[in-house]
Structure formats: C-alpha cells, structure tokens
Design a protein around this motif. Structure first.
Motif, PDB file in Angstrom:
ATOM      1  N   GLY A  63      -9.649  -9.838 -45.430  1.00 31.59           N
ATOM      2  CA  GLY A  63      -8.334  -9.455 -45.939  1.00 31.59           C
ATOM      3  C   GLY A  63      -7.714 -10.493 -46.852  1.00 31.59           C
ATOM      4  N   ARG A  88     -11.445  -9.742 -37.971  1.00 33.46           N
ATOM      5  CA  ARG A  88     -10.918  -9.825 -39.348  1.00 33.46           C
ATOM      6  C   ARG A  88     -10.619 -11.267 -39.706  1.00 33.46           C
ATOM      7  N   THR A 126      -8.336 -12.958 -42.767  1.00 33.76           N
ATOM      8  CA  THR A 126      -7.461 -12.681 -43.918  1.00 33.76           C
ATOM      9  C   THR A 126      -7.024 -13.994 -44.559  1.00 33.76           C
TER      10      THR A 126
END
Ligand code: XIL
Length: 366
Positions: free
Chosen positions: A41, A320, A322
């Motif tokens: 991300g 994830r 980011t």
C-alpha cells in the motif's frame, strides 16, 4: 500560470537529467513482486486522489494494490462542524480505488490528533459521547461496503503501555476503545477493523497493545488486526522487537500490518511519530538538501532489505505493508518534526525513480 519559457527550461532539465517523472516499463512492480506474500500500500494525498498528474496516477496503479488516505478521512477534515460531514474527497478516493483496483484502508475513526476545532469547546461527557457515537456511525456507515478496512482507533497508548489521556479517555473512560470497535462493527459489518499505533513494536507499548486487544476480544467485540505504523530511523531498525511483535500479535489471532512505513534519514532526537512533537531547526538539521550521500543511501537500502527479509519470513502473519507516501517528495518527513527539510525515507525518489532500496526490496522476493 507557468510561462512557456519556464516550461521549456523545466522540460529541458528533465530531459538532461533523465529524471522524467513517471515510470519505465522495465521498473518492476512492487505489488506484483509481493503478490503471493502480502498487499503493498501507499498513503495518498489530495493531488494524487484527484489524479492531477496522469503519470503519477499510472505509477500508483502499477506499484500498489492498497491505499490509505494520508489526511482526508481524519475527523478534522471529514467532520468539520458538529453536524456537518464532508465526504467529497473520501468519495473520490473510493472511486480511485475502484478504477485502479486498489483496496482502501480508512484512516482513521478515533484519534486524539487532527480533531475538528469544535471539540475544544465541548466539556461535557454527554456531548463527547454524542460526537464519538455519531462520528463512528456516520463515517463508517457512509463507507460501508466501500472501504476494505478501518483503522478504528489510532495511537491510544503511551510509551509505557498505559492509555493515553486523550479527550476520549478523559470523558468516556477506558472502555471507549471497545465501544469504538463495537460501533464500527455495527455500522460496517463486512469491514476489517484494526488498532493502529507507532512504537507498538517496543516491549512496554506492545504489552499495552496486547492488553488492549485482549480487552476488546474479551468483550465479544471483533478486532481483526493490528497496525505497526513503522516510522523508523535509518541504521536503527528495531528488527528484534518487530519480529517478536509480529509473532505475539499473530498469536492473538491478529492480522499484522506495517501501515505507515518510512525510514527517516535526518537528525532526530526522539523516536516515534507523535505529530504534535516538534524540533527546532539549527545548522545541522537539514544536511542533505543537495543530495543524499552514498553511505546513507546504502544504509537505507540495507535497512529496507533486512526489514523485508523479516516480513517475508513472517508472510503467513503479515497481510499488508503500506508506505507513508509514494515518493520522497511526498513524504510528511520533509515537514515533520521540522518544516522544510529534504528527506529521503521511501523507495522512490522525487521523480518516481527507484532507489537502491527498491532494488533490494524486489531482490528479497527472489
Ligand atoms: C501525518 C500526515 O502525513 C501529515 O500530512 C499530517 O500533517 C499529520 O499526520 N501517524 C499517523 C498519520 O497515524 O495519520 C500521520 O500522518 C503520521 C503519524
């Protein structure tokens, strides 16, 4: 308006340095390289959400499959007056995500910073309770089925693991975090719900974070994951603490994410990312305005390499990663904790060209 002469000069300079903004097809894509491992991300600012620069848009779509709004969903912006909400930019972000196949992480429902100014005039428990309840119901409700996830509560902990004495703790007591997750779950049942903080890989704060997660779970309220913001400093990555935190959070059934990754290369006399903390500028505080020395560039690359090797080792727990900004030019670290510095914390330079750290991160997947 930019004059024609100035435009020619700018475009010639770009041509000569070869630093054309945009990207080359030969640059690998982060989201593709990590496809089997975890989502990749970026934070997005207003210009990027509004697609003011088509090359930037194409670059984002090629590199990232998840995004977090850098500011526009914070309460000061999305809820500027007691009974006024402004969803215009957030809705544009949702469209951006749909168009470019990017999942959106809402950031953030309950945070003590970047609050609307009217909060300062409220001094009753009832009114804070109404703000808190209406805010979560209205914002999470508006984006129901549209955002993939929410940072429900951001930065509720002190460094020693106790609860921060925010306006919410003061007026609502220590169940407010559980209440926030309960309200978010009711307003947006299909959305993943996270707790997010900085320095929550550090042992004392981590212990507080674990207690917080357990308290929410014991109340029978859903919490899906924990975000470690990841605002770290070059040459000082706390890899051991990061690894222990990933393991301990995952053992509680949490998805673990690095949610705001950047590696500061400039002088700093404290750790963490308290946005209200500032430093005074002096002659030494902006050493790389003319460019980053190779030694620091290499250290940054080595830090990113070690970090991604660790995250890949735990890819079964990490969902994830980011980055807090697309490129070095967009980073908030150019203006915090001192305004107007030249920082280099990300994988892409100011013209979106990959840095040595990018090559190392891609190589870690091979
Ligand atoms: C920062 C933004 O990047 C800046 O533009 C803004 O001025 C202040 O906030 N922790 C968070 C983020 O959760 O929301 C903060 O973002 C950085 C620290």
């Amino acid at each position: 308006m930019i004059s024609k002469r100035k435009f020619m000069a700018v475009s010639t300079a770009i041509f000569i340095t070869g630093a054309a903004p945009g990207f080359s097809q030969s640059t690998p894509s982060l989201k593709d390289a990590f496809k089997k491992d975890f989502g990749i991300g970026t934070a997005l600012n207003n210009a990027q959400i509004e697609e003011r620069d088509p090359q930037m848009t194409a670059f984002i779509a090629r590199q990232f499959n998840m995004a977090t709004p850098e500011n526009i969903m914070k309460s000061a912006l999305i809820h500027p007056k007691w009974d006024t909400y402004d969803f215009s930019m957030g809705d544009k972000l949702i469209e951006f995500g749909k168009k470019h196949n990017i999942k959106i992480n809402g950031h953030t429902l309950i945070w003590h910073s970047q609050l609307p100014p009217f909060i300062r005039g409220i001094h009753s428990q009832d009114s804070i309770r109404s703000f808190f309840t209406d805010h979560i119901k209205t914002v999470a409700g508006h984006y129901k089925g549209k955002v993939f996830s929410w940072d429900v509560v951001n930065e509720a902990l002190n460094e020693d693991g106790t609860l921060r004495k925010s306006v919410f703790l003061q007026y609502l007591g220590d169940n407010y975090i559980t209440d926030a997750f309960r309200l978010a779950q009711e307003a947006s049942p299909g959305t993943e719900l996270y707790y997010n903080d900085y320095n929550n890989e550090q042992p004392a704060k981590r212990a507080g974070c674990i207690a917080l997660i357990k308290k929410v779970k014991e109340a029978g309220v859903r919490i899906d994951g924990v975000g470690i913001q990841g605002h770290w400093h070059v040459g000082k990555l706390p890899l051991k603490d990061i690894e222990e935190s990933i393991i301990q959070y995952a053992a509680l059934g949490m998805k673990v994410m690095i949610t705001e990754l950047d590696i500061d290369v400039l002088p700093r006399n404290f750790q963490g990312a308290d946005v209200s903390q500032r430093m005074t500028a002096n002659e030494q505080s902006n050493p790389y305005a003319a460019g980053l020395p190779d030694t620091v560039q290499q250290q940054l690359a080595a830090d990113y390499e070690a970090l991604f090797n660790l995250l890949l080792k735990h890819k079964d727990k990490v969902t994830r990663v980011t980055f807090w900004g697309v490129n070095d030019g967009n980073s908030w670290l150019n203006n915090w904790p001192i305004r107007g510095r030249t920082n280099y914390p990300l994988l892409f330079d100011r013209a979106n060209q990959p840095k040595p750290a990018f090559e190392k991160v891609i190589a870690a997947t091979k």
